[in-house]
Design a protein around this motif. Sequence first.
Motif, PDB file in Angstrom:
ATOM      1  N   ASN A 152     -64.367  65.532  84.396  1.00  9.74           N
ATOM      2  CA  ASN A 152     -65.441  65.493  85.373  1.00  9.74           C
ATOM      3  C   ASN A 152     -64.834  65.371  86.646  1.00  9.74           C
ATOM      4  N   CYS A 153     -63.378  65.310  86.818  1.00  4.81           N
ATOM      5  CA  CYS A 153     -62.605  64.889  88.038  1.00  4.81           C
ATOM      6  C   CYS A 153     -61.860  66.085  88.287  1.00  4.81           C
ATOM      7  N   ASP A 154     -61.378  66.840  87.090  1.00 10.05           N
ATOM      8  CA  ASP A 154     -60.463  67.976  87.392  1.00 10.05           C
ATOM      9  C   ASP A 154     -61.207  69.280  87.566  1.00 10.05           C
ATOM     10  N   PHE A 155     -62.495  69.412  87.279  1.00  8.21           N
ATOM     11  CA  PHE A 155     -63.190  70.547  87.351  1.00  8.21           C
ATOM     12  C   PHE A 155     -64.621  70.397  88.267  1.00  8.21           C
ATOM     13  N   PRO A 156     -64.674  71.550  88.892  1.00  9.21           N
ATOM     14  CA  PRO A 156     -66.183  71.358  89.895  1.00  9.21           C
ATOM     15  C   PRO A 156     -67.237  71.078  89.063  1.00  9.21           C
ATOM     16  N   MET A 157     -68.000  69.987  89.336  1.00 14.53           N
ATOM     17  CA  MET A 157     -69.244  69.557  88.651  1.00 14.53           C
ATOM     18  C   MET A 157     -70.338  70.914  88.494  1.00 14.53           C
ATOM     19  N   ASP A 158     -70.197  71.859  89.706  1.00 14.63           N
ATOM     20  CA  ASP A 158     -71.360  72.747  89.541  1.00 14.63           C
ATOM     21  C   ASP A 158     -70.801  73.785  88.497  1.00 14.63           C
ATOM     22  N   GLU A 159     -69.550  73.910  88.151  1.00 16.44           N
ATOM     23  CA  GLU A 159     -69.331  74.962  87.260  1.00 16.44           C
ATOM     24  C   GLU A 159     -69.597  74.476  85.787  1.00 16.44           C
ATOM     25  N   ILE A 160     -69.262  73.056  85.602  1.00 15.51           N
ATOM     26  CA  ILE A 160     -69.502  72.282  84.273  1.00 15.51           C
ATOM     27  C   ILE A 160     -70.933  72.533  84.163  1.00 15.51           C
ATOM     28  N   TYR A 161     -71.754  72.212  85.094  1.00 22.62           N
ATOM     29  CA  TYR A 161     -73.206  71.978  84.653  1.00 22.62           C
ATOM     30  C   TYR A 161     -74.055  72.958  85.086  1.00 22.62           C
ATOM     31  N   ASN A 162     -73.529  74.160  85.412  1.00 18.26           N
ATOM     32  CA  ASN A 162     -74.408  75.413  85.916  1.00 18.26           C
ATOM     33  C   ASN A 162     -75.602  74.797  87.171  1.00 18.26           C
ATOM     34  N   THR A 163     -75.042  74.243  88.097  1.00 16.07           N
ATOM     35  CA  THR A 163     -75.993  73.694  89.078  1.00 16.07           C
ATOM     36  C   THR A 163     -75.217  73.952  90.506  1.00 16.07           C
ATOM     37  N   THR A 164     -75.808  73.280  91.583  1.00 12.26           N
ATOM     38  CA  THR A 164     -75.083  73.685  92.766  1.00 12.26           C
ATOM     39  C   THR A 164     -74.592  72.178  93.329  1.00 12.26           C
ATOM     40  N   MET A 165     -73.283  72.271  94.322  1.00  8.31           N
ATOM     41  CA  MET A 165     -72.897  70.959  94.588  1.00  8.31           C
ATOM     42  C   MET A 165     -74.037  70.504  95.690  1.00  8.31           C
ATOM     43  N   GLU A 166     -74.846  71.231  96.421  1.00  7.19           N
ATOM     44  CA  GLU A 166     -75.849  70.712  97.112  1.00  7.19           C
ATOM     45  C   GLU A 166     -76.763  69.706  96.269  1.00  7.19           C
ATOM     46  N   ALA A 167     -77.180  70.159  95.087  1.00  6.78           N
ATOM     47  CA  ALA A 167     -77.995  69.181  94.301  1.00  6.78           C
ATOM     48  C   ALA A 167     -77.275  67.859  93.779  1.00  6.78           C
ATOM     49  N   PHE A 168     -75.947  68.112  93.627  1.00  8.59           N
ATOM     50  CA  PHE A 168     -75.105  66.676  93.379  1.00  8.59           C
ATOM     51  C   PHE A 168     -75.186  65.501  94.431  1.00  8.59           C
ATOM     52  N   TYR A 169     -74.840  66.403  95.822  1.00  3.72           N
ATOM     53  CA  TYR A 169     -75.017  65.485  96.879  1.00  3.72           C
ATOM     54  C   TYR A 169     -76.386  64.958  97.440  1.00  3.72           C
ATOM     55  N   THR A 170     -77.509  65.618  96.953  1.00  7.99           N
ATOM     56  CA  THR A 170     -78.806  65.594  97.556  1.00  7.99           C
ATOM     57  C   THR A 170     -79.734  64.681  96.521  1.00  7.99           C
ATOM     58  N   ASP A 171     -79.484  64.923  95.290  1.00  2.00           N
ATOM     59  CA  ASP A 171     -80.546  64.462  94.186  1.00  2.00           C
ATOM     60  C   ASP A 171     -80.434  62.860  94.141  1.00  2.00           C
ATOM     61  N   ASP A 172     -81.868  62.291  93.735  1.00  3.93           N
ATOM     62  CA  ASP A 172     -81.940  60.985  93.378  1.00  3.93           C
ATOM     63  C   ASP A 172     -81.146  60.659  92.044  1.00  3.93           C
ATOM     64  N   ILE A 173     -80.730  59.510  91.831  1.00  4.28           N
ATOM     65  CA  ILE A 173     -80.425  58.996  90.629  1.00  4.28           C
ATOM     66  C   ILE A 173     -81.757  58.697  89.889  1.00  4.28           C
ATOM     67  N   SER A 174     -82.050  59.172  88.577  1.00  3.98           N
ATOM     68  CA  SER A 174     -83.378  59.036  87.858  1.00  3.98           C
ATOM     69  C   SER A 174     -83.381  57.359  87.534  1.00  3.98           C
ATOM     70  N   PRO A 175     -84.610  56.655  87.752  1.00  3.84           N
ATOM     71  CA  PRO A 175     -84.653  55.195  87.378  1.00  3.84           C
ATOM     72  C   PRO A 175     -84.040  54.706  86.038  1.00  3.84           C
ATOM     73  N   LYS A 176     -84.437  55.586  84.960  1.00  2.75           N
ATOM     74  CA  LYS A 176     -83.848  55.079  83.714  1.00  2.75           C
ATOM     75  C   LYS A 176     -82.381  55.277  83.520  1.00  2.75           C
ATOM     76  N   VAL A 177     -81.808  56.234  84.184  1.00  9.07           N
ATOM     77  CA  VAL A 177     -80.434  56.530  84.095  1.00  9.07           C
ATOM     78  C   VAL A 177     -79.608  55.176  84.947  1.00  9.07           C
ATOM     79  N   LEU A 178     -80.352  54.852  86.040  1.00 13.09           N
ATOM     80  CA  LEU A 178     -79.744  53.752  86.870  1.00 13.09           C
ATOM     81  C   LEU A 178     -79.950  52.397  85.833  1.00 13.09           C
ATOM     82  N   GLU A 179     -81.045  52.181  85.145  1.00  5.66           N
ATOM     83  CA  GLU A 179     -81.213  51.074  84.455  1.00  5.66           C
ATOM     84  C   GLU A 179     -80.427  51.060  83.386  1.00  5.66           C
TER      85      GLU A 179
END
Length: 259
Positions: A152-179
């Motif tokens: 997770n540090c050596d490879f871009p997160m957007d490539e691993i999870y098929n999403t955008t870096m913008e989403a990583f920087y702007t999304d909320d952490i889900s309440p249950k995940v934080l819990e």
Amino acid sequence: MIIDREKVKNVFADYVADYDITDTKVRLKVEHTYRVADLCDMIAKSLKLSREDVDLAWLLGMFHDVGRFEQLRRFNTFEDSISVNHAALSADILFIDGHVRDYIDDASEDKLMEKAIRLHNVYELPKALTDRELMYSQILRDADKIDILKVNCDFPMDEIYNTTMEAFYTDDISPKVLEDSLAHLNVNRCHTVTSIDHLVGHISLVYGLVYPASVAEAMRQGYIEQMLSFESHNEKTREAMQKIRDCVHKYMDERISDV
């Protein structure tokens, strides 16, 4: 059981050669496999196991993710929830389709290996395991967790999870995940909703490490700290990450003091 490590590595290399090794996702899983095998070897040696038992732990590392390549070919994702259970697929390829015999002739440890591989990605190990099954499952799961931190540090997160870096920087952490994370729990996958939830889930893998050598290695590598330093553009997420950071630091300081 006698294991010829060179033969195993050669057979594995031939197996992955059928996939596109230039694909970042394929490459990361090939490299991940070798590192997990080496980590299994290290953890097993820390437990003072016999040479044959150390070799068996190493072999589990080589086997645990063989299904990842077929998962990627069929579904173009590593997300089990939207494709296939990669641990089950790995075990099926080896023990249902019989490809374990490509690597080793001795079938005496097949039952144990199949069980450890099928269980390496479950949220919680079942109670009805023998002491030996539990030990090998924990060795494999610890090794896998440690190296997932690196990936997770050596490879871009957007490539691993098929999403955008913008989403990583702007999304909320889900309440249950934080819990889950603040409760010193591995994050339950069914609680994962947003992109940043994946990062929190992987940080929280440290709570599932069983063996002292695993904890020490995770700290030595420094990838937990690298992930904890992630700076979101979302104020709510930044505040949540600070809570997670404080919680992980306190937990790891306590674990290291026990090593």
